[in-house]
Write an enzyme that holds these catalytic residues in place. Structure first.
Site, PDB file in Angstrom:
ATOM      1  N   GLU A   1      -0.399  -5.372   8.787  1.00  0.00           N
ATOM      2  CA  GLU A   1       0.194  -4.877   9.757  1.00  0.00           C
ATOM      3  C   GLU A   1      -0.136  -5.207  11.211  1.00  0.00           C
ATOM      4  OE1 GLU A   1       0.998  -0.691   9.106  1.00  0.00           O
ATOM      5  OE2 GLU A   1       1.453  -1.020   6.965  1.00  0.00           O
TER       6      GLU A   1
ATOM      7  N   LYS B   1      -0.674  -9.563   3.125  1.00  0.00           N
ATOM      8  CA  LYS B   1       0.031  -8.965   4.300  1.00  0.00           C
ATOM      9  C   LYS B   1      -0.891  -8.081   4.844  1.00  0.00           C
ATOM     10  CE  LYS B   1       3.427  -5.815   3.861  1.00  0.00           C
ATOM     11  NZ  LYS B   1       2.810  -4.760   4.943  1.00  0.00           N
TER      12      LYS B   1
ATOM     13  N   ASP C   1       0.828  -1.125  -0.077  1.00  0.00           N
ATOM     14  CA  ASP C   1      -0.017  -0.067  -0.075  1.00  0.00           C
ATOM     15  C   ASP C   1       0.922   1.326   0.117  1.00  0.00           C
ATOM     16  OD1 ASP C   1       0.819  -0.163   2.779  1.00  0.00           O
ATOM     17  OD2 ASP C   1      -0.869   0.294   3.617  1.00  0.00           O
ATOM     18  N   SER C   2       2.407   1.108   0.153  1.00  0.00           N
ATOM     19  CA  SER C   2       3.139   2.198  -0.198  1.00  0.00           C
ATOM     20  C   SER C   2       2.852   2.796  -1.717  1.00  0.00           C
ATOM     21  CB  SER C   2       4.520   1.673  -0.030  1.00  0.00           C
ATOM     22  OG  SER C   2       4.906   0.509  -0.955  1.00  0.00           O
TER      23      SER C   2
ATOM     24  N   GLU D   1      10.275  -4.702   9.711  1.00  0.00           N
ATOM     25  CA  GLU D   1      10.453  -3.728   9.270  1.00  0.00           C
ATOM     26  C   GLU D   1      11.426  -2.710  10.231  1.00  0.00           C
ATOM     27  OE1 GLU D   1       7.692  -1.427   7.015  1.00  0.00           O
ATOM     28  OE2 GLU D   1       8.972   0.246   6.628  1.00  0.00           O
TER      29      GLU D   1
HETATM   30  O1  KIV Z   1       3.343  -1.010   1.727  1.00  0.00           O
HETATM   31  C1  KIV Z   1       4.539  -1.498   1.553  1.00  0.00           C
HETATM   32  O2  KIV Z   1       5.210  -1.419   0.519  1.00  0.00           O
HETATM   33  C2  KIV Z   1       5.146  -1.978   2.660  1.00  0.00           C
HETATM   34  C3  KIV Z   1       6.404  -2.086   2.959  1.00  0.00           C
HETATM   35  C4  KIV Z   1       6.799  -0.642   3.662  1.00  0.00           C
HETATM   36  C5  KIV Z   1       7.016  -3.335   3.790  1.00  0.00           C
HETATM   37  O3  KIV Z   1       4.123  -2.450   3.336  1.00  0.00           O
END
Ligand code: KIV
Length: 286
Positions: free
Chosen positions: A121, A119, A50-51, A188
């Site tokens: 968090e 994934k 989500d980056s 991270e």
């Molecule tokens: O969104 C993303 O790219 C991530 C990375 C910072 C691990 O979660």
């Protein structure tokens, strides 16, 4: 560029690598052409992070990213990288509120974008979400340490787990996620020794490092940081493997200048018309 297809990367393949002590390569990716290149380069895991809210859409954080944004980008990545292990990153508030939300949204990554896993968090508090998703048959990865969706409560983009007490909390969170069924955990920006402790304690879980040192089972980098493609900042931990941003900028400047001085387009950049057809056209117009 070789067109040879490798075999599909699967969970058993990834665990086999861990068993053999071979580090796993993982990168972020958000679009078809980059996915195509990563596939050709042999990148094993791809995170549609989500980056992308920051690197592709220009937001100041990842929080405004929606499920629809993620599905569109994940599907494009899947088309470009058919054999990579593609992971969809669950955006803010698509899993925190309830396990039912979490399962439904995780399912969208699998059904609509063809992802291999998701994934999310968070520590022990998110273990029930991981358990629900895994029980629904979807492989899940946890994410601990610097978790960008909670950057406000973490006090900024900074090293996490520096003190023994905070490090212990992360060790406990990792165990809770593993026990809930996470097949992998991303650490991270935690100290290298903390990453080593967690990797050594993992029993059936692949530990991946982003800025957390060499002792994990594999490494993740943000693609835009690797190639100078994110203009706002470059995290200290990211290694620049090539300055594509500079190459592109120079090309763009040259384009603007060649249009101005009419060196572009040259003969090879356009098509002509036969004399007889041209004469006929003029007659028709007259
Ligand atoms: O969104 C993303 O790219 C991530 C990375 C910072 C691990 O979660």
């Amino acid at each position: 560029m070789s067109e040879e297809r490798r075999k599909k990367i699967t969970l058993p393949y990834l665990f086999k690598k861990v068993e053999k002590g071979e580090p796993i390569s993982w990168l972020t990716c958000y679009d078809y052409p980059t996915a195509y290149l990563q596939e050709q380069a042999g990148v094993e895991m791809i995170l549609v992070g989500d980056s992308l809210g920051m690197t592709m859409l220009g937001y100041d954080s990842t929080l405004p990213v929606t499920m629809d944004d993620m599905i569109r980008h994940s599907a494009a990545v899947r088309r470009g990288a058919p054999t990579a292990f593609v992971i969809g990153d669950m955006p803010y508030m698509t899993y925190q509120a309830s396990t039912e939300d979490a399962i439904r949204n995780a399912g969208r990554f699998m059904a609509e974008a063809g992802c291999d896993a998701i994934k999310l968090e968070g520590g022990a508090a998110m273990a029930p979400r991981i358990r629900g998703i895994v029980e629904a048959g979807i492989p899940a990865i946890g994410h601990l340490g610097l978790t960008p969706q909670s950057v406000s409560s973490l006090g900024g983009f900074r090293l996490q787990g520096k003190s023994a007490a905070l490090a212990k909390q992360i060790v406990d969170d990792a165990k809770a996620l593993e026990e809930a069924g996470a097949f992998a955990i991303l650490l991270e920006l935690v100290p290298d020794r903390l990453c080593q402790v967690i990797t050594e304690r993992a029993e059936n879980c692949i530990i991946m490092s982003l800025g957390s040192g060499p002792h994990a089972h594999g490494q993740l980098l943000i693609y835009h940081d690797m190639f100078g493609l994110y203009p706002k900042f470059k995290p200290r931990m990211a290694k620049v493997f090539g300055n594509a941003g500079e190459v592109i900028l120079n090309g763009l400047k040259q384009y603007v200048s060649e249009v101005k001085d009419t060196t572009f387009p040259a003969k090879e950049n356009y098509f002509g018309m036969k004399d007889d057809e041209y004469d006929e056209l003029k007659k028709l117009l007259d």
